[in-house]
Design a protein around this motif. Structure first.
Motif, PDB file in Angstrom:
ATOM      1  N   ALA A 122       0.872  -1.164   0.058  1.00 20.25           N
ATOM      2  CA  ALA A 122      -0.068   0.124   0.026  1.00 20.25           C
ATOM      3  C   ALA A 122       0.629   1.317   0.035  1.00 20.25           C
ATOM      4  N   GLN A 123       0.213   2.291  -0.490  1.00 18.24           N
ATOM      5  CA  GLN A 123       1.128   3.575  -0.738  1.00 18.24           C
ATOM      6  C   GLN A 123       0.270   4.733  -0.221  1.00 18.24           C
ATOM      7  N   PHE A 124       0.938   5.598   0.353  1.00 18.13           N
ATOM      8  CA  PHE A 124       0.109   6.805   1.066  1.00 18.13           C
ATOM      9  C   PHE A 124       0.622   7.873  -0.047  1.00 18.13           C
ATOM     10  N   GLY A 125      -0.325   8.352  -0.759  1.00 22.51           N
ATOM     11  CA  GLY A 125      -0.388   9.389  -1.985  1.00 22.51           C
ATOM     12  C   GLY A 125       0.557  10.580  -1.269  1.00 22.51           C
ATOM     13  N   ILE A 126       1.402  11.075  -2.260  1.00 21.21           N
ATOM     14  CA  ILE A 126       2.193  12.319  -2.177  1.00 21.21           C
ATOM     15  C   ILE A 126       1.512  13.770  -1.613  1.00 21.21           C
ATOM     16  N   THR A 127       0.080  13.670  -2.217  1.00 26.88           N
ATOM     17  CA  THR A 127      -0.771  14.662  -1.824  1.00 26.88           C
ATOM     18  C   THR A 127      -1.430  14.544  -0.556  1.00 26.88           C
ATOM     19  N   ARG A 128      -1.219  13.428   0.008  1.00 24.78           N
ATOM     20  CA  ARG A 128      -2.109  13.101   1.209  1.00 24.78           C
ATOM     21  C   ARG A 128      -3.634  12.818   1.022  1.00 24.78           C
ATOM     22  N   LYS A 129      -3.977  13.078  -0.377  1.00 21.68           N
ATOM     23  CA  LYS A 129      -5.424  12.670  -0.531  1.00 21.68           C
ATOM     24  C   LYS A 129      -5.774  11.427  -1.283  1.00 21.68           C
ATOM     25  N   ASP A 130      -4.989  10.656  -1.395  1.00 21.18           N
ATOM     26  CA  ASP A 130      -5.105   9.281  -1.866  1.00 21.18           C
ATOM     27  C   ASP A 130      -4.184   8.499  -1.268  1.00 21.18           C
ATOM     28  N   SER A 131      -4.599   7.011  -1.553  1.00 24.77           N
ATOM     29  CA  SER A 131      -3.885   5.947  -1.337  1.00 24.77           C
ATOM     30  C   SER A 131      -4.068   4.689  -2.474  1.00 24.77           C
ATOM     31  N   PHE A 132      -3.150   3.638  -2.442  1.00 21.75           N
ATOM     32  CA  PHE A 132      -3.285   2.994  -3.445  1.00 21.75           C
ATOM     33  C   PHE A 132      -2.879   1.542  -2.689  1.00 21.75           C
ATOM     34  N   LEU A 133      -3.705   0.408  -3.180  1.00 15.41           N
ATOM     35  CA  LEU A 133      -3.250  -1.271  -2.395  1.00 15.41           C
ATOM     36  C   LEU A 133      -3.164  -1.865  -3.884  1.00 15.41           C
ATOM     37  N   ASN A 134      -2.293  -2.797  -3.707  1.00 17.65           N
ATOM     38  CA  ASN A 134      -1.740  -3.720  -4.749  1.00 17.65           C
ATOM     39  C   ASN A 134      -1.483  -4.944  -3.818  1.00 17.65           C
ATOM     40  N   ILE A 135      -2.182  -5.872  -4.997  1.00 17.81           N
ATOM     41  CA  ILE A 135      -2.070  -7.292  -4.436  1.00 17.81           C
ATOM     42  C   ILE A 135      -1.397  -8.171  -5.573  1.00 17.81           C
ATOM     43  N   SER A 136      -0.318  -8.819  -5.264  1.00 18.68           N
ATOM     44  CA  SER A 136       0.412  -9.408  -6.689  1.00 18.68           C
ATOM     45  C   SER A 136       0.248 -10.842  -6.215  1.00 18.68           C
ATOM     46  N   ALA A 137      -0.028 -11.748  -7.415  1.00 17.06           N
ATOM     47  CA  ALA A 137      -0.278 -13.047  -7.858  1.00 17.06           C
ATOM     48  C   ALA A 137      -1.316 -13.384  -6.913  1.00 17.06           C
ATOM     49  N   SER A 138      -2.361 -12.685  -7.146  1.00 15.63           N
ATOM     50  CA  SER A 138      -3.816 -13.169  -6.296  1.00 15.63           C
ATOM     51  C   SER A 138      -4.093 -14.696  -6.231  1.00 15.63           C
ATOM     52  N   ILE A 139      -4.572 -15.089  -5.173  1.00 17.07           N
ATOM     53  CA  ILE A 139      -5.031 -16.539  -4.661  1.00 17.07           C
ATOM     54  C   ILE A 139      -6.338 -16.513  -4.413  1.00 17.07           C
ATOM     55  N   PRO A 140      -7.124 -17.612  -4.356  1.00 18.01           N
ATOM     56  CA  PRO A 140      -8.617 -17.776  -4.371  1.00 18.01           C
ATOM     57  C   PRO A 140      -9.142 -16.958  -2.742  1.00 18.01           C
ATOM     58  N   SER A 141      -7.842 -16.967  -1.967  1.00 22.71           N
ATOM     59  CA  SER A 141      -8.634 -16.282  -0.632  1.00 22.71           C
ATOM     60  C   SER A 141      -8.424 -15.038  -0.613  1.00 22.71           C
ATOM     61  N   ASP A 142      -7.903 -14.440  -1.603  1.00 25.68           N
ATOM     62  CA  ASP A 142      -7.944 -12.845  -1.658  1.00 25.68           C
ATOM     63  C   ASP A 142      -9.375 -12.366  -1.765  1.00 25.68           C
ATOM     64  N   VAL A 143     -10.348 -13.120  -2.260  1.00 24.70           N
ATOM     65  CA  VAL A 143     -11.647 -12.711  -2.589  1.00 24.70           C
ATOM     66  C   VAL A 143     -12.379 -11.929  -1.608  1.00 24.70           C
ATOM     67  N   GLY A 144     -13.028 -10.769  -1.385  1.00 25.43           N
ATOM     68  CA  GLY A 144     -13.468 -10.200  -0.467  1.00 25.43           C
ATOM     69  C   GLY A 144     -13.764  -8.800  -0.636  1.00 25.43           C
ATOM     70  N   ILE A 145     -14.027  -7.816   0.299  1.00 25.79           N
ATOM     71  CA  ILE A 145     -14.175  -6.640  -0.041  1.00 25.79           C
ATOM     72  C   ILE A 145     -13.082  -5.741   0.755  1.00 25.79           C
ATOM     73  N   TYR A 146     -12.477  -4.987  -0.105  1.00 25.50           N
ATOM     74  CA  TYR A 146     -11.411  -4.187   0.376  1.00 25.50           C
ATOM     75  C   TYR A 146     -11.919  -2.830   0.768  1.00 25.50           C
ATOM     76  N   PHE A 147     -11.685  -2.086   1.958  1.00 30.07           N
ATOM     77  CA  PHE A 147     -12.078  -0.860   2.504  1.00 30.07           C
ATOM     78  C   PHE A 147     -10.778   0.001   2.643  1.00 30.07           C
ATOM     79  N   CYS A 148     -10.977   1.127   2.194  1.00 34.38           N
ATOM     80  CA  CYS A 148     -10.015   1.996   2.763  1.00 34.38           C
ATOM     81  C   CYS A 148     -10.658   2.872   3.833  1.00 34.38           C
ATOM     82  N   ALA A 149      -9.744   3.432   4.664  1.00 37.15           N
ATOM     83  CA  ALA A 149     -10.372   4.292   5.753  1.00 37.15           C
ATOM     84  C   ALA A 149      -9.278   5.298   6.380  1.00 37.15           C
ATOM     85  N   ALA A 150     -10.024   6.486   6.928  1.00 37.93           N
ATOM     86  CA  ALA A 150      -9.021   7.632   7.281  1.00 37.93           C
ATOM     87  C   ALA A 150      -9.858   8.068   8.700  1.00 37.93           C
TER      88      ALA A 150
END
Lengths: 114, 115
Positions: B63-91
């Motif tokens: 995950a990365q904290f955006g340089i503008t402090r107004k955004d964030s990013f999440l990356n998942i590499s080589a996804s597997i079946p247990s990655d299924v779900g809902i991903y939430f950002c929060a502040a």
């Protein structure tokens, strides 16, 4: 170790009735939070406690909602005169006072008002 | 109040693919959090970010904290079946400096992995 526990896991009540939802935080966590999650939405903040006192109750939707934490551990969310729109999953979370924003959630109580 | 906008709303990917999702706001934050929620469970904390530009990994998640402090990013590499779900950002609702505050959540990104 034990995580956050919530009881009951499911509650069905009739419109107009009173309900109480209980949350048992992680041992040693002084901050406790209540959220409400409707279908297809993210959790919505309701209230948080630091110790026994409500530090921020700005998320409570109206005066039918009330929460207490009398001994700084277990908390109860109370809803009076329930309405069908109150149906949702009510989530509780806790955090160490010193831990910045790392909140740990319980499994939730699914409330259905018929 | 502040709003967090997550995209995409849902993702249909093949097992083994990499995943990218993001969260944006018109407000500036000092903290970003990423949670995953499985059906019938509460959200589980994946990664917490505390500094603009910060890049933090947790296994296959980055995950990365955006340089503008107004955004964030999440990356998942080589996804597997247990990655299924809902991903939430929060502040945090407010920057209180005290380390404990209610959170505002996005609406989530649904990750679905096709066999």
């Amino acid at each position: 170790g034990a995580g956050v526990s919530q009881t009951p896991s499911n509650k069905v009540t009739e419109k107009g009735k009173y309900v109480e939802l209980r949350c048992d935080p992680i041992s040693g966590h002084t901050a406790l939070y209540w959220y409400r999650q409707s279908l297809g939405q993210g959790p919505e903040f309701l209230i948080y406690f630091q110790g026994t006192g409500a530090a921020d109750d700005s998320g409570l939707p109206n005066d039918r909602f009330f929460a207490v934490r009398p001994e700084g551990s277990v908390s109860t969310l109370k809803i009076q005169r329930t309405e069908r729109g109150d149906s949702a999953v009510y989530l509780c979370a806790s955090s160490l006072r010193a831990g910045p924003y790392e909140q740990y959630f319980g499994p939730g109580t699914r409330l259905t008002v018929t | 109040g502040q709003q967090l906008n997550q995209s995409p709303q849902s993702m249909f990917i093949q097992e083994g693919e990499d995943v990218s999702m993001n969260c944006t706001s018109s407000s500036i934050f000092n903290t970003w959090l990423w949670y995953k929620q499985d059906p019938g469970e509460g959200p589980v904390l994946l990664i917490a970010l505390y500094k603009a530009g910060e890049l933090t990994s947790n296994g296959r998640l980055t995950a990365q904290f955006g340089i503008t402090r107004k955004d964030s990013f999440l990356n998942i590499s080589a996804s597997i079946p247990s990655d299924v779900g809902i991903y939430f950002c929060a502040a945090p609702n407010r920057w209180s400096g005290g380390g404990a505050d209610g959170l505002t959540f996005g609406k989530g990104t649904h990750l679905i992995i096709q066999p």
